[in-house]
Design an enzyme around this catalytic site. Structure first.
Site, PDB file in Angstrom:
ATOM      1  CG  ASP A   1       2.219  -2.774  -8.243  1.00  0.00           C
ATOM      2  OD1 ASP A   1       2.289  -2.504  -9.463  1.00  0.00           O
ATOM      3  OD2 ASP A   1       1.283  -3.409  -7.734  1.00  0.00           O
TER       4      ASP A   1
ATOM      5  CD  GLU B   1      -2.571   3.079  -5.874  1.00  0.00           C
ATOM      6  OE1 GLU B   1      -1.431   2.779  -6.234  1.00  0.00           O
ATOM      7  OE2 GLU B   1      -3.338   2.267  -5.329  1.00  0.00           O
TER       8      GLU B   1
ATOM      9  NE  ARG C   1      -4.329  -0.971  -0.231  1.00  0.00           N
ATOM     10  CZ  ARG C   1      -4.469  -1.912  -1.157  1.00  0.00           C
ATOM     11  NH1 ARG C   1      -3.441  -2.260  -1.916  1.00  0.00           N
ATOM     12  NH2 ARG C   1      -5.635  -2.504  -1.346  1.00  0.00           N
TER      13      ARG C   1
HETATM   14  P1  NAD Z   1      -2.376 -10.510   5.168  1.00  0.00           P
HETATM   15  O1  NAD Z   1      -3.382  -9.884   6.075  1.00  0.00           O
HETATM   16  O2  NAD Z   1      -2.521 -11.945   4.806  1.00  0.00           O
HETATM   17  O3  NAD Z   1      -0.909 -10.310   5.791  1.00  0.00           O
HETATM   18  C1  NAD Z   1      -0.472  -9.093   6.298  1.00  0.00           C
HETATM   19  C2  NAD Z   1       0.563  -9.386   7.374  1.00  0.00           C
HETATM   20  O4  NAD Z   1       1.067  -8.128   7.825  1.00  0.00           O
HETATM   21  C3  NAD Z   1      -0.010 -10.098   8.606  1.00  0.00           C
HETATM   22  O5  NAD Z   1       0.790 -11.216   8.924  1.00  0.00           O
HETATM   23  C4  NAD Z   1       0.037  -9.047   9.709  1.00  0.00           C
HETATM   24  O6  NAD Z   1       0.270  -9.573  10.993  1.00  0.00           O
HETATM   25  C5  NAD Z   1       1.204  -8.190   9.244  1.00  0.00           C
HETATM   26  N1  NAD Z   1       1.191  -6.832   9.767  1.00  0.00           N
HETATM   27  C6  NAD Z   1       0.138  -6.019   9.985  1.00  0.00           C
HETATM   28  N2  NAD Z   1       0.551  -4.828  10.449  1.00  0.00           N
HETATM   29  C7  NAD Z   1       1.891  -4.894  10.525  1.00  0.00           C
HETATM   30  C8  NAD Z   1       2.900  -3.984  10.934  1.00  0.00           C
HETATM   31  N3  NAD Z   1       2.592  -2.758  11.347  1.00  0.00           N
HETATM   32  N4  NAD Z   1       4.172  -4.395  10.873  1.00  0.00           N
HETATM   33  C9  NAD Z   1       4.495  -5.642  10.457  1.00  0.00           C
HETATM   34  N5  NAD Z   1       3.581  -6.547  10.058  1.00  0.00           N
HETATM   35  C10 NAD Z   1       2.305  -6.173  10.080  1.00  0.00           C
HETATM   36  O7  NAD Z   1      -2.357  -9.561   3.876  1.00  0.00           O
HETATM   37  P2  NAD Z   1      -1.949  -9.985   2.391  1.00  0.00           P
HETATM   38  O8  NAD Z   1      -3.147 -10.545   1.688  1.00  0.00           O
HETATM   39  O9  NAD Z   1      -0.695 -10.776   2.430  1.00  0.00           O
HETATM   40  O10 NAD Z   1      -1.674  -8.538   1.747  1.00  0.00           O
HETATM   41  C11 NAD Z   1      -0.479  -7.831   2.035  1.00  0.00           C
HETATM   42  C12 NAD Z   1      -0.508  -6.457   1.372  1.00  0.00           C
HETATM   43  O11 NAD Z   1      -0.578  -6.580  -0.053  1.00  0.00           O
HETATM   44  C13 NAD Z   1      -1.704  -5.584   1.758  1.00  0.00           C
HETATM   45  O12 NAD Z   1      -1.258  -4.265   1.983  1.00  0.00           O
HETATM   46  C14 NAD Z   1      -2.578  -5.605   0.522  1.00  0.00           C
HETATM   47  O13 NAD Z   1      -3.388  -4.455   0.452  1.00  0.00           O
HETATM   48  C15 NAD Z   1      -1.528  -5.640  -0.561  1.00  0.00           C
HETATM   49  N6  NAD Z   1      -1.988  -6.089  -1.893  1.00  0.00           N
HETATM   50  C16 NAD Z   1      -1.431  -5.509  -2.993  1.00  0.00           C
HETATM   51  C17 NAD Z   1      -1.821  -5.915  -4.274  1.00  0.00           C
HETATM   52  C18 NAD Z   1      -1.211  -5.330  -5.527  1.00  0.00           C
HETATM   53  O14 NAD Z   1      -1.678  -5.613  -6.637  1.00  0.00           O
HETATM   54  N7  NAD Z   1      -0.145  -4.543  -5.434  1.00  0.00           N
HETATM   55  C19 NAD Z   1      -2.810  -6.894  -4.410  1.00  0.00           C
HETATM   56  C20 NAD Z   1      -3.330  -7.474  -3.261  1.00  0.00           C
HETATM   57  C21 NAD Z   1      -2.918  -7.080  -1.991  1.00  0.00           C
END
Ligand code: NAD
Length: 331
Positions: free
Chosen positions: A260, A265, A236
């Site tokens: 990305d 954005e 994000r």
């Molecule tokens: P998820 O919820 O499965 O995993 C997120 C992890 O981050 C969890 O293990 C959580 O404990 C940890 N976390 C939360 N806050 C934290 C902090 N302050 N410090 C350290 N760790 C922390 O999420 P996911 O499905 O793996 O998604 C991860 C990221 O990818 C999200 O930000 C999501 O929005 C993003 N995403 C991006 C795209 C893209 O196309 N670029 C697509 C999908 C998701």
């Protein structure tokens, strides 16, 4: 027969949605417009709503939707930061997401971008385009397998990313608020974010954006980076202070970035601006920076993900209509 209105539909989603509607005996109406206060009337007469919002939905829309008998909004993405979850709940509206539509897609794109930065493929292609085939240090790469990669956030996407980097032979360190014991074969958890950043050649962000980590990567954090470190943000935009990142790159605090997701954005994604003016100077500076590979929030974008998103959003809509709740409810 239930009727569902789908907003923000892209051409490539139409056939997938039509097939789903036929299989589930649903009357489906689609529009490429996103839902706003201006086109709210289009919701009239429908039982369910599937959305693909990018910007924030205005607060005044929730009571209006409730008055129209709407009980749910199904977002076709994992992120739901465009919704006021509490306000939706107060108005009896269930928000659902599609939490895991293809974590492999984002993980593989993360590694792709890392390798592009490491092997300087953009620069090589630019030189080839101008018929410069010479070998010089400016296009000399490094070996990913000799590097230390810090995976920040080891959830669905982070853990697959960690496995892929490990597969190249890299040492992987991790940081997560909730370390996952099952991952200790793949990565070594660090006690603090700074501990992970300090030793990393590649820093890969995979945590959600919350108040606590807003601009976690600011100028002070970049001072902890190795001089030849690479930052990847496929998570994000607001995790990174973009102005500070560009300054840190210019000052040599780190070597490159694969971005990305950009904090501001929303007005640009996913739109063609080739004949329109971009007024955001910071965005222009980011996309034109020679040490940055910028991609338009596209890490997820594969055949598999598009199908899973369309079907996941419609499944969640139908689940709420049939049962009054959903497994993917977020509020
Ligand atoms: P998820 O919820 O499965 O995993 C997120 C992890 O981050 C969890 O293990 C959580 O404990 C940890 N976390 C939360 N806050 C934290 C902090 N302050 N410090 C350290 N760790 C922390 O999420 P996911 O499905 O793996 O998604 C991860 C990221 O990818 C999200 O930000 C999501 O929005 C993003 N995403 C991006 C795209 C893209 O196309 N670029 C697509 C999908 C998701």
């Amino acid at each position: 027969m239930y009727s569902i209105k789908m907003f923000g539909v892209r051409e490539e989603e139409i056939t997938i949605a039509q097939n789903w509607a036929a299989e589930n005996n649903i009357k489906l109406s689609m529009t490429k417009e996103i839902l706003t206060m201006d086109n709210l009337a289009e919701v009239n007469g429908f039982d369910g709503i599937s959305l693909s919002q990018v910007g924030r939905l205005p607060d005044e829309i929730y009571p209006k939707l409730a008055q129209m008998g709407i009980k749910q909004l199904a977002q076709r993405s994992a992120g739901v930061d465009m919704y006021n979850l509490e306000l939706a709940k107060e108005n009896g509206i269930i928000i659902t997401n599609v939490p895991s539509y293809s974590p492999e897609s984002i993980a593989e794109f993360t590694v792709t971008t890392a390798l592009e930065l490491i092997r300087r493929t953009e620069k090589i292609r630019q030189r080839v385009a101008s018929h410069d085939f010479s070998w010089e240090p400016i296009i000399r790469g490094r070996v990913l397998g000799n590097m230390t990669v810090a995976v920040i956030g080891t959830g669905r996407i982070g853990q697959i990313t960690a496995k892929l980097f490990k597969g190249f032979g890299a040492k992987v360190v991790g940081y997560d608020l909730y370390p996952n014991k099952e991952l200790t074969d793949i990565l070594e958890y660090q006690d603090t974010l700074v501990d992970a950043v300090k030793q990393a050649d590649v820093i890969s962000l995979h945590m959600p954006a919350v108040k606590e980590n807003y601009h976690a990567f600011d100028y002070a954090m970049f001072k902890n980076c190795k001089k030849d470190a690479l930052l990847l943000n496929m998570a994000r935009g607001s995790l990174v202070d973009t102005k500070a990142l560009l300054q840190a790159l210019d000052e040599g605090l780190l070597q490159g970035a694969g971005i990305d997701t950009y904090e501001y954005e929303a007005p640009y994604m996913p739109k063609d601006f080739s004949s329109k003016e971009i007024t955001d100077e910071l965005f222009l500076a980011l996309i034109n920076h020679p040490q940055v590979i910028y991609t338009p929030h596209i890490a997820y974008y594969t055949d598999e993900a598009v199908k899973n998103l369309v079907e996941g959003g419609l499944d969640a809509t139908l689940e709420v209509l049939n049962t009054g709740d959903a497994k993917t409810r977020v509020n």
